[in-house]
Write a protein that holds these residues in place. Sequence first.
Motif, PDB file in Angstrom:
ATOM      1  N   PRO A  78    -109.038 -82.750   4.364  1.00 57.45           N
ATOM      2  CA  PRO A  78    -109.119 -81.906   5.568  1.00 57.45           C
ATOM      3  C   PRO A  78    -108.928 -82.697   6.857  1.00 57.45           C
ATOM      4  N   GLU A  79    -109.266 -84.012   6.827  1.00 54.08           N
ATOM      5  CA  GLU A  79    -109.137 -84.809   8.053  1.00 54.08           C
ATOM      6  C   GLU A  79    -107.670 -84.953   8.479  1.00 54.08           C
ATOM      7  N   VAL A  80    -106.759 -84.932   7.499  1.00 53.92           N
ATOM      8  CA  VAL A  80    -105.335 -85.040   7.842  1.00 53.92           C
ATOM      9  C   VAL A  80    -104.846 -83.719   8.443  1.00 53.92           C
ATOM     10  N   VAL A  81    -105.305 -82.604   7.869  1.00 52.90           N
ATOM     11  CA  VAL A  81    -104.940 -81.289   8.411  1.00 52.90           C
ATOM     12  C   VAL A  81    -105.476 -81.170   9.844  1.00 52.90           C
ATOM     13  N   GLU A  82    -106.724 -81.575  10.009  1.00 54.25           N
ATOM     14  CA  GLU A  82    -107.399 -81.538  11.318  1.00 54.25           C
ATOM     15  C   GLU A  82    -106.666 -82.390  12.354  1.00 54.25           C
ATOM     16  N   GLY A  83    -106.253 -83.578  11.933  1.00 51.56           N
ATOM     17  CA  GLY A  83    -105.638 -84.529  12.874  1.00 51.56           C
ATOM     18  C   GLY A  83    -104.122 -84.496  12.869  1.00 51.56           C
ATOM     19  N   LEU A  84    -103.536 -83.466  12.275  1.00 53.61           N
ATOM     20  CA  LEU A  84    -102.072 -83.468  12.139  1.00 53.61           C
ATOM     21  C   LEU A  84    -101.379 -83.319  13.500  1.00 53.61           C
ATOM     22  N   GLN A  85    -100.589 -84.312  13.840  1.00 53.27           N
ATOM     23  CA  GLN A  85     -99.755 -84.258  15.037  1.00 53.27           C
ATOM     24  C   GLN A  85     -98.482 -83.466  14.723  1.00 53.27           C
ATOM     25  N   ALA A  86     -97.896 -83.752  13.567  1.00 49.85           N
ATOM     26  CA  ALA A  86     -96.712 -83.007  13.112  1.00 49.85           C
ATOM     27  C   ALA A  86     -96.421 -83.391  11.672  1.00 49.85           C
ATOM     28  N   LEU A  87     -95.845 -82.445  10.939  1.00 52.60           N
ATOM     29  CA  LEU A  87     -95.349 -82.725   9.589  1.00 52.60           C
ATOM     30  C   LEU A  87     -93.890 -82.313   9.545  1.00 52.60           C
ATOM     31  N   PHE A  88     -93.073 -83.188   8.926  1.00 56.82           N
ATOM     32  CA  PHE A  88     -91.655 -82.870   8.736  1.00 56.82           C
ATOM     33  C   PHE A  88     -91.365 -82.832   7.246  1.00 56.82           C
ATOM     34  N   ASN A  89     -90.910 -81.677   6.769  1.00 57.89           N
ATOM     35  CA  ASN A  89     -90.628 -81.494   5.344  1.00 57.89           C
ATOM     36  C   ASN A  89     -89.129 -81.278   5.160  1.00 57.89           C
ATOM     37  N   GLN A  90     -88.585 -81.865   4.101  1.00 57.78           N
ATOM     38  CA  GLN A  90     -87.180 -81.578   3.788  1.00 57.78           C
ATOM     39  C   GLN A  90     -87.057 -81.249   2.310  1.00 57.78           C
ATOM     40  N   ASP A  91     -86.474 -80.087   2.038  1.00 59.52           N
ATOM     41  CA  ASP A  91     -86.418 -79.611   0.655  1.00 59.52           C
ATOM     42  C   ASP A  91     -85.415 -78.494   0.457  1.00 59.52           C
ATOM     43  N   ASN A  92     -84.210 -78.595   0.978  1.00 64.05           N
ATOM     44  CA  ASN A  92     -83.247 -77.597   0.520  1.00 64.05           C
ATOM     45  C   ASN A  92     -81.860 -78.189   0.430  1.00 64.05           C
ATOM     46  N   GLY A  93     -81.818 -79.314  -0.253  1.00 63.87           N
ATOM     47  CA  GLY A  93     -80.527 -79.873  -0.594  1.00 63.87           C
ATOM     48  C   GLY A  93     -80.147 -81.095   0.209  1.00 63.87           C
ATOM     49  N   THR A  94     -78.937 -81.552  -0.070  1.00 64.84           N
ATOM     50  CA  THR A  94     -78.448 -82.831   0.436  1.00 64.84           C
ATOM     51  C   THR A  94     -77.871 -82.748   1.843  1.00 64.84           C
ATOM     52  N   GLY A  95     -77.739 -81.531   2.381  1.00 66.63           N
ATOM     53  CA  GLY A  95     -76.980 -81.357   3.617  1.00 66.63           C
ATOM     54  C   GLY A  95     -77.689 -81.863   4.865  1.00 66.63           C
ATOM     55  N   ARG A  96     -76.885 -82.093   5.918  1.00 69.02           N
ATOM     56  CA  ARG A  96     -77.471 -82.464   7.207  1.00 69.02           C
ATOM     57  C   ARG A  96     -78.313 -81.304   7.727  1.00 69.02           C
ATOM     58  N   VAL A  97     -79.322 -81.642   8.517  1.00 73.60           N
ATOM     59  CA  VAL A  97     -80.244 -80.619   9.035  1.00 73.60           C
ATOM     60  C   VAL A  97     -79.516 -79.743  10.051  1.00 73.60           C
ATOM     61  N   VAL A  98     -79.603 -78.431   9.841  1.00 70.96           N
ATOM     62  CA  VAL A  98     -78.926 -77.494  10.744  1.00 70.96           C
ATOM     63  C   VAL A  98     -79.872 -76.466  11.368  1.00 70.96           C
ATOM     64  N   ASN A  99     -81.101 -76.376  10.854  1.00 70.24           N
ATOM     65  CA  ASN A  99     -82.052 -75.412  11.420  1.00 70.24           C
ATOM     66  C   ASN A  99     -83.425 -76.039  11.572  1.00 70.24           C
ATOM     67  N   LEU A 100     -84.053 -75.715  12.694  1.00 69.56           N
ATOM     68  CA  LEU A 100     -85.418 -76.163  12.930  1.00 69.56           C
ATOM     69  C   LEU A 100     -86.154 -75.026  13.637  1.00 69.56           C
ATOM     70  N   SER A 101     -87.203 -74.532  12.991  1.00 72.66           N
ATOM     71  CA  SER A 101     -87.966 -73.416  13.557  1.00 72.66           C
ATOM     72  C   SER A 101     -89.323 -73.913  14.025  1.00 72.66           C
ATOM     73  N   GLY A 102     -89.826 -73.319  15.093  1.00 72.56           N
ATOM     74  CA  GLY A 102     -91.143 -73.672  15.612  1.00 72.56           C
ATOM     75  C   GLY A 102     -92.302 -73.118  14.786  1.00 72.56           C
ATOM     76  N   GLN A 103     -91.993 -72.404  13.684  1.00 73.46           N
ATOM     77  CA  GLN A 103     -93.002 -71.929  12.730  1.00 73.46           C
ATOM     78  C   GLN A 103     -94.118 -71.103  13.376  1.00 73.46           C
ATOM     79  N   GLY A 104     -93.802 -70.452  14.490  1.00 69.66           N
ATOM     80  CA  GLY A 104     -94.799 -69.567  15.105  1.00 69.66           C
ATOM     81  C   GLY A 104     -95.783 -70.266  16.028  1.00 69.66           C
ATOM     82  N   PHE A 105     -95.593 -71.579  16.251  1.00 72.77           N
ATOM     83  CA  PHE A 105     -96.482 -72.286  17.192  1.00 72.77           C
ATOM     84  C   PHE A 105     -95.921 -72.123  18.609  1.00 72.77           C
TER      85      PHE A 105
END
Length: 515
Positions: free
Chosen positions: A358-385
């Motif tokens: 929980p301390e990591v969730v509490e102190g999270l500055q940002a998380l970057f996840n990549q998981d939809n293939g080999t391609g260059r990044v083309v979309n970045l959403s603010g996820q409702g923040f």
Amino acid sequence: MKNIHFLLFLFSGFLLINAQTPAEMASAIEKEATENSQLPALAHELMDVVGPRLVGTPQMENAHEWAVFTFSKWGISAENEAWGTWRGWERGITHIDMLSPRVVSLSGRQLAWSPGTSSKGITANLITIPTMADSAAFAKWVPAVKGKFVLVSMPQPTGRPDYNWEEFATPESFEKMKAERDAMEDAWNQKIRNTGYNSRTFNEALEKAGAVGIVQSRWSSGFGANKIFSAGTKKIPVVDLSLEDYGMLYRLVENGRDPLIRIVAESKELGRVPTFNTIATIPGTEFPDEYIVLSAHFDSWDGGTGATDNGTGTITMMETARILKKLYPNPKRTIIVGLWGSEEQGLNGSRAFVEDRPEVVEGLQALFNQDNGTGRVVNLSGQGFLHSYEYLGRWLEAVPESITRHIETTFPGNPGRGGSDYASFVAMGAPAFSLSSLSWSYWNYTWHTNLDTYDKIVFDDVRNNVILTAILTYMASEDPEKTSREKAVLSINPRTGEQREWPTPRSPNREGGID
Ligand SMILES: [Zn+2]
């Protein structure tokens, strides 16, 4: 000479460590990622040597050990954190041969967690499923499967993907093929419904009636591509055959040629085995209780080697950590690499992590996840923040234009509800983001298929993503402010007419593979 080399070494180290402005750091990152890329070596070790990473297999454990070893080579401390257990299973040799009316080896494989055979295998004839009026007719027919392999998939009328028809067929011929295929699919689905079973319970019914094995072919709508998931039987093997080997057997049965096949599928059951996340840490110096998490699931399905799902996400985060450790060894905030287990069965590793740390969730500055293939990044959403625009926008300014020009941003966006591990953190209200890639025919060709292999990796695009992730991480770490978690007022869902609600956290399955 020695002294001069030593001085040069010191001097270059001094330059690297003192690359203080964001622009200097960004260009140092770009240089290291380009001139000293470890991506091909990492991909080779992970995909070719370790292989696919199905939860509960010895290969998954090998992968975790390899990751810890690799991080330690770079001077990064890492650990495998156990979070549960899974049904242990190990794939063995699969051989599928037609013995009559002629001899030919067929292209296919046992499905994950399928029961195995002896090394002699099972030799038997095949049966197709006739059209029956209702479940009573099915019950009357089903004893016919005794002692036979059952062909349970609709034979495809064409192994050519639609884009190939579109290119070469006359428009009339293409339309005719699609109409015929739609009619076949409707009739097939009706036929299965008439039995009183669904696609999930059907194999079990055949097993109970004495079938010796199930033969399927789950085409993924691309040349040579099949989806490879898990078997739904308890005692008899389930194999997936290539579209045409399946089609050939089907035609032989339908034409009274009574083909005989042998299936050898030497998997092993290994009882309960522990499951892990690999967690690597570069401690923060100024705000050690605040975290940037580099996130990628480490597990895969095992039809191929999990190269684009999610080998490429994994090596992106590992290479990013290597570069940061070299150029930015004393980050202001703590940098964690999370290589999650069992994402494929429901984000289990990351859901366990948010519960256990929980301390990591509490102190999270940002998380970057990549998981939809080999391609260059083309979309970045603010996820409702609500304020994500402000900080993500600021961090992106340090990224070279050659990378950001491909990226479409959406602010504040809607919170992710699943699909990959960032959603486990978003559900906790923590600022986690998905670096979403260009498809490179991901859905049809590599996602959960037999073709998800090393040759599909586009290293230039993966390198692009490493540079992006490394710079975003550096900027997030250096940011004088902690990121805001204020949630936006969510939009109305046009489908339901109701206002969207923030997703709620879900617990992981910590005892997997039990019925
Ligand atoms: Zn994935």
